[in-house]
Design a protein around this motif. Structure first.
Motif, short mmCIF file in Angstrom:
data_model
loop_
_atom_site.label_atom_id
_atom_site.label_comp_id
_atom_site.label_asym_id
_atom_site.label_seq_id
_atom_site.Cartn_x
_atom_site.Cartn_y
_atom_site.Cartn_z
N MET A 1 0.85 -1.17 0.00
CA MET A 1 0.00 0.00 0.00
C MET A 1 0.90 1.24 0.00
O MET A 1 1.77 1.39 0.83
CB MET A 1 -0.88 -0.03 1.24
N THR A 2 0.68 2.12 -0.92
CA THR A 2 1.49 3.32 -1.04
C THR A 2 0.88 4.47 -0.25
O THR A 2 -0.31 4.52 -0.01
CB THR A 2 1.63 3.73 -2.51
N THR A 3 1.72 5.39 0.12
CA THR A 3 1.27 6.58 0.84
C THR A 3 0.77 7.62 -0.17
O THR A 3 1.43 7.89 -1.15
CB THR A 3 2.44 7.18 1.64
N ASN A 4 -0.41 8.15 0.07
CA ASN A 4 -0.91 9.21 -0.80
C ASN A 4 -1.52 10.37 -0.01
O ASN A 4 -2.23 11.19 -0.57
CB ASN A 4 -1.92 8.66 -1.82
N MET A 5 -1.22 10.44 1.30
CA MET A 5 -1.75 11.50 2.14
C MET A 5 -0.61 12.21 2.87
O MET A 5 0.26 11.56 3.44
CB MET A 5 -2.73 10.94 3.18
N GLY A 6 -0.65 13.53 2.88
CA GLY A 6 0.34 14.32 3.60
C GLY A 6 -0.03 14.51 5.06
O GLY A 6 -1.10 14.11 5.52
N LYS A 7 0.87 15.15 5.79
CA LYS A 7 0.66 15.36 7.23
C LYS A 7 -0.55 16.24 7.51
O LYS A 7 -1.32 15.98 8.44
CB LYS A 7 1.90 16.00 7.85
N PHE A 8 -0.74 17.29 6.73
CA PHE A 8 -1.86 18.20 6.94
C PHE A 8 -3.19 17.46 6.71
O PHE A 8 -4.14 17.63 7.47
CB PHE A 8 -1.74 19.41 6.02
N LYS B 1 -2.75 12.88 -4.80
CA LYS B 1 -1.74 12.70 -3.75
C LYS B 1 -1.55 14.03 -3.05
O LYS B 1 -1.36 15.05 -3.70
CB LYS B 1 -0.41 12.25 -4.34
N THR B 2 -1.61 14.03 -1.72
CA THR B 2 -1.43 15.26 -0.97
C THR B 2 -0.10 15.30 -0.23
O THR B 2 0.15 16.24 0.51
CB THR B 2 -2.58 15.48 0.04
N CYS B 3 0.73 14.29 -0.43
CA CYS B 3 2.04 14.29 0.22
C CYS B 3 3.09 14.77 -0.78
O CYS B 3 2.99 14.54 -1.98
CB CYS B 3 2.40 12.92 0.76
N LYS B 4 4.10 15.45 -0.27
CA LYS B 4 5.13 16.01 -1.13
C LYS B 4 6.19 14.98 -1.52
O LYS B 4 6.75 15.03 -2.60
CB LYS B 4 5.81 17.19 -0.43
N ALA B 5 6.50 14.06 -0.63
CA ALA B 5 7.61 13.13 -0.85
C ALA B 5 7.19 11.81 -1.52
O ALA B 5 8.04 10.96 -1.73
CB ALA B 5 8.29 12.84 0.48
N LEU C 1 -10.00 6.33 -2.00
CA LEU C 1 -10.62 7.25 -2.95
C LEU C 1 -9.57 8.09 -3.68
O LEU C 1 -9.68 8.33 -4.88
CB LEU C 1 -11.63 8.15 -2.24
N TYR C 2 -8.54 8.52 -2.95
CA TYR C 2 -7.45 9.25 -3.59
C TYR C 2 -6.77 8.39 -4.64
O TYR C 2 -6.37 8.88 -5.69
CB TYR C 2 -6.41 9.69 -2.56
#
Length: 69
Positions: free
Chosen positions: A1-8, A64-68, A57-58
Motif C-alpha cells: 500500500m502506497t502513501t498518498n496523504m500528507g501530514k496536513f 496525492k497530498t504528500c510532497k515526498a 478514494l485518492y
C-alpha cells in the motif's frame, strides 16, 4: 500500500474524526438513529485512513497530498 496523504491531510482527518466522535458520543445532537451510526462509521474510516496514510478514494482519482511520495 502506497502513501498518498500528507501530514496536513492526516491531521485534518483526525480532527474531523474527533469532532464526529464528540458529536456522536458526547452530546445528544445526533440522537441514536442513523446519523449517530453514520458519524461513528465516518470517524472510524477517517481514523483508519489517517493512520495508514492511504486513502482508497485518492488512489481511484489519482490524487496525492504528500510532497515526498
Amino acid at each position: 500500500m502506497t502513501t498518498n496523504m500528507g501530514k496536513f491531510d492526516r491531521g485534518g482527518r483526525l480532527a474531523i474524526a474527533a469532532a464526529l466522535l464528540v458529536l456522536a458520543l458526547g452530546t445528544s445532537v445526533l440522537g441514536a438513529g442513523i446519523l449517530f451510526w453514520l458519524a461513528l462509521i465516518v470517524a472510524g474510516v477517517f481514523t483508519l485512513t489517517a493512520f495508514v496514510s492511504n486513502c482508497p478514494l485518492y488512489s481511484i482519482i489519482g490524487l496525492k497530498t504528500c510532497k515526498a511520495c
